[in-house]
Design an enzyme around this catalytic site. Structure first.
Site, short mmCIF file in Angstrom:
data_model
loop_
_atom_site.label_atom_id
_atom_site.label_comp_id
_atom_site.label_asym_id
_atom_site.label_seq_id
_atom_site.Cartn_x
_atom_site.Cartn_y
_atom_site.Cartn_z
N TYR A 71 45.40 40.82 24.74
CA TYR A 71 46.47 40.01 24.14
C TYR A 71 46.31 38.56 24.55
O TYR A 71 45.83 38.27 25.65
CB TYR A 71 47.84 40.47 24.65
CG TYR A 71 48.36 41.77 24.10
CD1 TYR A 71 48.97 41.82 22.86
CD2 TYR A 71 48.27 42.94 24.85
CE1 TYR A 71 49.48 43.02 22.36
CE2 TYR A 71 48.78 44.15 24.37
CZ TYR A 71 49.38 44.17 23.12
OH TYR A 71 49.88 45.35 22.65
N TYR A 130 43.44 49.27 25.97
CA TYR A 130 43.40 48.34 27.11
C TYR A 130 43.96 48.99 28.38
O TYR A 130 44.82 49.87 28.31
CB TYR A 130 44.12 47.03 26.79
CG TYR A 130 45.59 47.14 26.43
CD1 TYR A 130 46.58 47.26 27.41
CD2 TYR A 130 45.99 47.07 25.10
CE1 TYR A 130 47.92 47.33 27.08
CE2 TYR A 130 47.33 47.13 24.74
CZ TYR A 130 48.29 47.26 25.74
OH TYR A 130 49.62 47.33 25.40
N ARG A 185 45.99 52.27 27.66
CA ARG A 185 46.83 52.52 26.48
C ARG A 185 45.95 52.92 25.31
O ARG A 185 44.94 52.29 25.02
CB ARG A 185 47.59 51.24 26.07
CG ARG A 185 48.65 50.67 27.00
CD ARG A 185 49.84 51.56 27.28
NE ARG A 185 50.26 52.49 26.25
CZ ARG A 185 51.01 52.20 25.18
NH1 ARG A 185 51.44 50.99 24.99
NH2 ARG A 185 51.34 53.13 24.32
N HIS A 231 47.07 50.78 19.67
CA HIS A 231 48.40 50.84 19.05
C HIS A 231 48.79 49.49 18.48
O HIS A 231 48.26 48.45 18.89
CB HIS A 231 49.46 51.28 20.09
CG HIS A 231 49.56 50.34 21.24
ND1 HIS A 231 48.71 50.39 22.32
CD2 HIS A 231 50.39 49.28 21.48
CE1 HIS A 231 49.01 49.43 23.17
NE2 HIS A 231 50.03 48.72 22.67
N HIS A 254 52.39 47.30 17.79
CA HIS A 254 53.85 47.25 17.97
C HIS A 254 54.50 46.83 16.66
O HIS A 254 54.03 45.89 16.01
CB HIS A 254 54.21 46.22 19.06
CG HIS A 254 53.64 46.55 20.41
ND1 HIS A 254 54.34 47.26 21.36
CD2 HIS A 254 52.43 46.29 20.95
CE1 HIS A 254 53.59 47.40 22.44
NE2 HIS A 254 52.42 46.81 22.21
FE LIG Z 1 50.71 46.92 23.55
#
Ligand SMILES: [Fe+2]
Length: 233
Positions: free
Chosen positions: A103, A142, A152, A155, A157
């Site tokens: 991110y 990640y 994770r 995905h 959001h």
């Molecule tokens: Fe996330």
């Protein structure tokens, strides 16, 4: 003024305290909630100006000089109510990691590259049938430090605004067949297996564009027995 919605769908949503998901230990309330009555302006005031959603905000691959790296995908579906009716004009927003699982955020410093051509945020307004469509790239898995070797699953959001600010719902969309599902405390904080399955998009060959992009369908059901599990319930 009080809005009344069916409550059976509440069973689909994760508990505020899911100890395997470590941050919920400090984040979840220790005392019973105090229910505040909503004010008229909260229920009826404008949430966002339609004019602020720009024509290309749904396409995360054209926000910069060049295209982002990664696997281009189409993500589309309907925002639906408990009877399968489309929810018109809902504001649908998404945010996600880049193809490497990184991110653009100060606290995300794990050793994966940022992509100068990918911000990872987009939005669109559903049409009169509740239909929405995004073009983006498939996010990477990640690491997140919840426990040893915690990763994770890939995905995206999602946030959906209905007719009023207090109607915002937030969830995550996953990709079919991800090997990380059994090991992810966030995915498994939804304890009902069928409810978990409703967070997984389906591969959509029919709407896959030859020579261009794979397609995934993700319907967001706001309430009822087929409700999509939400983080903000
Ligand atoms: Fe996330």
């Amino acid at each position: 003024m009080t809005l009344t919605y069916p409550i059976e769908s509440l069973k689909a949503h994760p508990a505020r305290l899911s100890p395997d998901y470590r941050s919920t230990i400090k984040r979840s309330p220790q005392k019973p909630l105090v229910i505040m009555r909503h004010t008229l302006s909260e229920l009826s005031g404008p949430v966002y100006g339609h004019e602020t959603v720009r024509e290309h905000d749904h396409d995360l691959t054209i926000q910069h000089k060049s295209e982002p790296l990664g696997e281009r995908i189409i993500v589309h579906g309907h925002v639906l109510d408990e009877d399968g009716r489309g929810v018109p004009n809902a504001l649908v927003e998404l945010w996600q990691a880049n193809a490497c699982g990184r991110y653009i955020h100060a606290v995300d410093q794990h050793p994966a590259p940022l992509d100068p051509n990918f911000t990872g945020a987009g939005r669109t307004q559903a049409d009169s049938q509740g239909y929405y469509r995004f073009i983006t790239i498939k996010p990477g898995a990640y690491p997140w430090g919840n426990h040893h070797n915690a990763w994770r699953p890939a995905h995206i959001h999602f946030s959906v605004f209905g007719h009023a600010f207090v109607s915002r719902l937030v969830t995550q969309m996953y990709f079919p067949g991800d090997p990380l599902f059994p090991f992810d405390p966030i995915f498994n904080s939804v304890t009902d297996e069928k409810a978990r399955a409703r967070m997984i998009s389906s591969f959509d060959l029919e709407n896959t564009k030859p020579e261009w992009a794979l397609c995934y369908r993700f319907n967001i059901v706001l309430r009822g027995k087929n409700a999509t599990p939400m983080e903000t319930k």
